[in-house]
Design a protein around this motif. Structure first.
Motif, PDB file in Angstrom:
ATOM      1  N   VAL A 319       0.846  -1.187   0.000  1.00  0.00           N
ATOM      2  CA  VAL A 319       0.000   0.000   0.000  1.00  0.00           C
ATOM      3  C   VAL A 319       0.885   1.241   0.000  1.00  0.00           C
ATOM      4  N   ARG A 375      -8.146  -5.643  -1.051  1.00  0.00           N
ATOM      5  CA  ARG A 375      -8.179  -4.207  -0.771  1.00  0.00           C
ATOM      6  C   ARG A 375      -9.303  -3.879   0.201  1.00  0.00           C
ATOM      7  N   PHE A 397      -2.210   0.243  -4.640  1.00  0.00           N
ATOM      8  CA  PHE A 397      -2.492  -0.948  -3.839  1.00  0.00           C
ATOM      9  C   PHE A 397      -2.274  -2.141  -4.757  1.00  0.00           C
TER      10      PHE A 397
END
Length: 475
Positions: A319, A375, A397
C-alpha cells in the motif's frame, strides 16, 4: 555458450587445476553460496539460473518508479550463515541488525481500544533477558504469562536431536503445557507463523522447538532482527553477481536446465538449450519438485519422497499512501487479519508519501483472493491499526503472491528432507528444503549451499576454504 569445463578462472584469478569443475543449477541463495564456496576453493564453476535474475524467492522488481521486494524478508542475529553470506558479498552494512530485540505488538481488539505491547530483551543472561518483557506483556493475563514461562523452560529442555519431535505437532505440545488459545495467538504464533510459515497446530514440534530454542533461548542477542534497508535485488542479485564474477564464476541467467546425467568416466553432463556442459561435480540447488525431475535414476533411494514435501504460501499486500502515516519501521498485530507491517518507503525509492508492506504468512485461505477483495479487507484493518492512514489517500495498492514460498513444516517432514549427498558420486543437493535442521529461511538456504559445497570439495580432494566455516564457529 562454452563448455562448463572451460569456465573462467577461479577466485583471485588463479586457474584451477584441470579436471576440477562444477555446475551449480539454481541461482537462489543456496546456489549462489555453493558456487562461491566451490570457486573460493579453486574449482571452476558455472552457475545456471532459469530466471532473468539471481536471488530465488528473495528478489525485487520494478513497478513504475518503485523498486518492490516480492516479500518482506528478515533474519536474526542467530542466522550466522546468512550473516556470513552478507559479509561475503559485501552487503552486511545494507542489512543491519537491531541493537537489541524490540518488536512493537499492537492489539486492536482491547476493550480500552488499541493497546501497544513490546517484545524486547534486556542485557541479561538467558532466560532472564526476556523476563521483564514477558512480565509486562499486556496482551496476556498474569496467569498466561506464568504459563508461558513454564512452557518456555520445558521447550528449552527438549533435545533437538530426538527424531520423535518431528512426529508431533507444536500446537498439541503447547496445549499439553498449559498454553491458552490467547497465548498461542499473542505469542507463540506471533513468532512461529512468521518463521515457520504455519500455525502451531500445523507445524512440526521439532522445527518449532528449533526456532524458539535457537532464537529466544540460546543467546541473549540471538533474536535481534535484521532486514535489508535496500531492495533485495541489490543484495541477492547485483552484489551477489559481483561477488560471483570476482570469484571467477561463470553465471548464466535465462538458462533452463533440461537434464542432468552421469557419464561412464564419472563426469557429469548438464543439458541446456543448445549446449551440453560437462563437469566433475553438479549441485542441484532448485526446489524439491524440480530436483525430483532432474535427478538421474538411483540418485536417491526414494526420490518420490521429494514430492511429499508440501509447500506453503505467503501473501504480501503493498500500500502506497500520499503522506507519512507510520513512524515505526515495523510492527506486528493482533486481533486483525494483519500479521506484520513494514515501512518500505526508503528502500523502494519512493520520493513522496509512504509505502507499507504487509507480510501475511500461512496464507492458504487468501493466496488466490482477488485484489479487489484484499483491498476491501486490508485497508480498513490498516485504518484500525494505524490512525494516520484514516485521512490519507491510497496512491497504489497491489499484491504479490508466492504460492510455493516455503516447504510446509508439517509433522513428519523431517524424514522426507534429504541431505546434501546423493548416491550418485559427484551429485549434491542444496535448498532451504533440504535437511539443514532449519525451517525454510534464508539461513537454511545458505546452510544448504555450504553443506553441498563441503561435500563436493571433500569428494574432489579440495581443501575447504577456512572463511566459509567461520559462521559455524560463531554459532
Amino acid at each position: 555458450m562454452s563448455d562448463g569445463a572451460h569456465a573462467s578462472a577461479a577466485h583471485a584469478g588463479t586457474p584451477a587445476p584441470a579436471g576440477r569443475s562444477a555446475v551449480v543449477v539454481g541461482g537462489g541463495l543456496a546456489g549462489i553460496t555453493a558456487a562461491l564456496a566451490l570457486a573460493d576453493a579453486g574449482v571452476r564453476v558455472t552457475l545456471l539460473e532459469g530466471r532473468p535474475r539471481l536471488g530465488g524467492l528473495a528478489f525485487s522488481f520494478q513497478r513504475g518508479d518503485l523498486t518492490v521486494d516480492n516479500g518482506q524478508h528478515v533474519y536474526l542475529r542467530c542466522c550466522t550463515a546468512y550473516r556470513w553470506f552478507l559479509d561475503r558479498i559485501e552487503g552486511a552494512a545494507l542489512a543491519p541488525l537491531q541493537d537489541r530485540l524490540d518488536v512493537p505488538v499492537l492489539d486492536v481488539n482491547r476493550p480500552e481500544g488499541r493497546r501497544l505491547g513490546r517484545l524486547r530483551r534486556d542485557a541479561l543472561p538467558v532466560p532472564l533477558h526476556l523476563g521483564r518483557s514477558l512480565a509486562t506483556y499486556p496482551h496476556l493475563s498474569l496467569a498466561e504469562r506464568a504459563a508461558v514461562g513454564r512452557a518456555a523452560l520445558a521447550l528449552k529442555g527438549l533435545d533437538l536431536a530426538d527424531p520423535t519431535l518431528d512426529t508431533q505437532d507444536f500446537g498439541s505440545w503447547l496445549a499439553a503445557h498449559g498454553q491458552s488459545a490467547r497465548a498461542v495467538e499473542a505469542l507463540w504464533d506471533l513468532v512461529g507463523v512468521a518463521t515457520l510459515n504455519a500455525v502451531a497446530g500445523d507445524a512440526s514440534l521439532g522445527l518449532a522447538a528449533m526456532v524458539f530454542k535457537t532464537g529466544l533461548l540460546s543467546d541473549p542477542g540471538a533474536a535481534d532482527i535484521g532486514w535489508a534497508h535496500v531492495p533485495l535485488g541489490e543484495l541477492h542479485d547485483r552484489l551477489a553477481r559481483k561477488a560471483l564474477d570476482s570469484a571467477g564464476v561463470r553465471t548464466e541467467v535465462r538458462t533452463r536446465v533440461t537434464s542432468v546425467s552421469n557419464n561412464e568416466n564419472g563426469t557429469w553432463s548438464v543439458q541446456v538449450p543448445g549446449e551440453t556442459l560437462r563437469a566433475d561435480t553438479v549441485v542441484l540447488a532448485v526446489p524439491q519438485r524440480e530436483t525430483h525431475d532432474l535427478l538421474p535414476p538411483g540418485a536417491l533411494d526414494a526420490p518420490e519422497q521429494l514430492l511429499r514435501i508440501g509447500t506453503a504460501p505467503i501473501l504480501n499486500v503493498h500500500v502506497v499512501y500520499d503522506r507519512k502515516v507510520l513512524a515505526r519501521p515495523f510492527f506486528a498485530a493482533l486481533g486483525t487479519p494483519v500479521q506484520w507491517v513494514f515501512d518500505r518507503t526508503d528502500a523502494s525509492g519512493l520520493a513522496e508519501g509512504q509505502y507499507l508492506a504487509l507480510s501475511q504468512s500461512a496464507a492458504q485461505d487468501e493466496i488466490d483472493a482477488p485484489v479487489a477483495e484484499l483491498r476491501e479487507r486490508y485497508l480498513p484493518e490498516l485504518e484500525r491499526l494505524v490512525p494516520g492512514t484514516r485521512g490519507a489517500a491510497v496512491k497504489d495498492f497491489f499484491v504479490t503472491r508466492e504460492r510455493t514460498a516455503t516447504f510446509a513444516p508439517t509433522p513428519g517432514v523431517g524424514r522426507l528432507r534429504p541431505g546434501a549427498r546423493t548416491k550418485a558420486p559427484g551429485l549434491y543437493l542444496a535448498g532451504a528444503w533440504t535437511a539443514t535442521g532449519w525451517p525454510a529461511t534464508m539461513e537454511s538456504a545458505v546452510r544448504s549451499g555450504v553443506s553441498a559445497a563441503d561435500a563436493a570439495l571433500s569428494a574432489l580432494g579440495r581443501p575447504r576454504p577456512r572463511h566459509l566455516f567461520e559462521f559455524e564457529e560463531a554459532a
